[in-house]
Design a protein around this motif. Sequence first.
Motif, short mmCIF file in Angstrom:
data_model
loop_
_atom_site.label_atom_id
_atom_site.label_comp_id
_atom_site.label_asym_id
_atom_site.label_seq_id
_atom_site.Cartn_x
_atom_site.Cartn_y
_atom_site.Cartn_z
N SER A 212 62.25 23.24 36.56
CA SER A 212 61.15 23.65 35.66
C SER A 212 60.84 25.14 35.87
O SER A 212 60.84 25.62 37.00
N SER B 279 60.30 27.51 27.89
CA SER B 279 59.63 26.56 28.76
C SER B 279 60.60 25.43 29.10
O SER B 279 61.04 24.69 28.22
N LYS C 237 61.14 22.06 31.37
CA LYS C 237 60.35 21.10 32.17
C LYS C 237 61.20 19.94 32.64
O LYS C 237 61.84 19.25 31.84
#
Lengths: 216, 273
Positions: A20, A3, A5
């Motif tokens: 992202s 992930s 971001k």
Amino acid sequence: MISVKNLKIQQGNFVLENVSFELPAQQYGVLMGRSGCGKTTVLEAICGLRPIREGSVKLANRDVTRLKASNRNIGYVPQDIALFQTMKVKDQIGFALIIRKWSKTEIKKRIHELAELLGIEYLLERKPQGLSGGEAQRVALGRALAASPHILCLDEPMGAIDDDTREDMFKLLERIREQTKVTTLHITHSSLEAERLADKIFIFQNGKIRCEESKT
Amino acid sequence: MKKKSENSLDYKSPSDIPFYIGLILIGGIYIFFIVGLLLADTTYTTVQDFKNIFASREIRFAIRLSLFSCSLTALLSIWVAVPIGYLMSRFNFPGKSFLDAVLDIPIVLPPLVIGLSLLIFFQTSFGKMIESIFPITYALPSVILAQFMVACAFAVRVMRSTFEQIDQRQEQVALTLGASRSQSFWLVALPAARHGVLAAGTIAWARALGEFGPILLFSGATRMKTEVLPTTVYLEMSTGNIEAAVAVSLMMVTAAILVLVLVRSFGGGRLYL
């Protein structure tokens, strides 16, 4: 899972901002984009090889943004493969296990397990000099997978191999995925590679990443 | 059929012949001069001269001292040059250019100035304090220190260019595999730099063997105490024993040639020489 971001990375005058994307666990993601758009920079930031100015990186539900590369539990195969010049193939594969202080018997067993998976048993006693592009890529994959990483990062893994070997490499990457279930992020220019391998395709365009589900 | 090297030139074009003749003439004169000097030396000495120098107790001492001090200097130089070379090739930090210039000072300074500076340093209060614990000036440690000051600078250059030629990516991969910075250095970078380490040690050894000016000023030319082979040449010349001076010189020439062959075989020719 991976992930990323709102990542900001700066290297001299080159700046990447607000990057992202998210790749669920055990999936195969392919990151595509033009040369120089920053694909490798993002991959290196995920691996902990480039400082992150802003944003966060989570690997396997753990925030690794400020962690050193050595603590991220990743397998990384760079574009130029970068095999260790002075080590035999078996020592390259065993490197991460020696660092983790595995016993000699366990190391030997794991080396042979991976050599069998990658079809490189005949190379174990050789040094990297004189290996073909395909052989070197298999050794680098073995080295990256040895410690069963949470994440496998591949930077243009088919860049240095010929068309005949490419089909073997496709099959090998599919086999690795099937047997290890490792979450993989693969960088490429080739839409063929993306279509053949990806669960998710991330397209890097104008500094933003757009996600597409694979058609296959 | 023998394959032509990619870098080989085509000598067949007649218009290029004057250019090649020019290159060969200029290079040839210089090479002829080097070989001529060595041949002239050999005609000025006999086997008996060599027997005489090995029979001399003082010269045997100078040979032993030279071998010992040069070997110790080479080891110390490697010990210092490896970390400095690695630091300079792998990291950017404020003041790096200044540090780079400081590291080159022993190379550009006249050797006599290094000897004089060492002598003055050990006359300062800090230097005297060191001397009170561990006597250096005009003693064996002064020979090693004088040789080390110059030889180490060359070893640093070799080590720096060695590490610069090794792909940093290998160390980065080692980091991602769980290695610490120190492990990536000891297990990946240093083994890859092994030829450079040998070349650096050999170059330091050769530089130390030829060092004369700093030793003369800082250690003196005392027989059976601080006399190394260049000092022997100087002392024998000053007493008119030219045959012995030439024989000792030829011994040093032989050592230098052996060192050059060794360095070339370690890849030092590509690295620095």
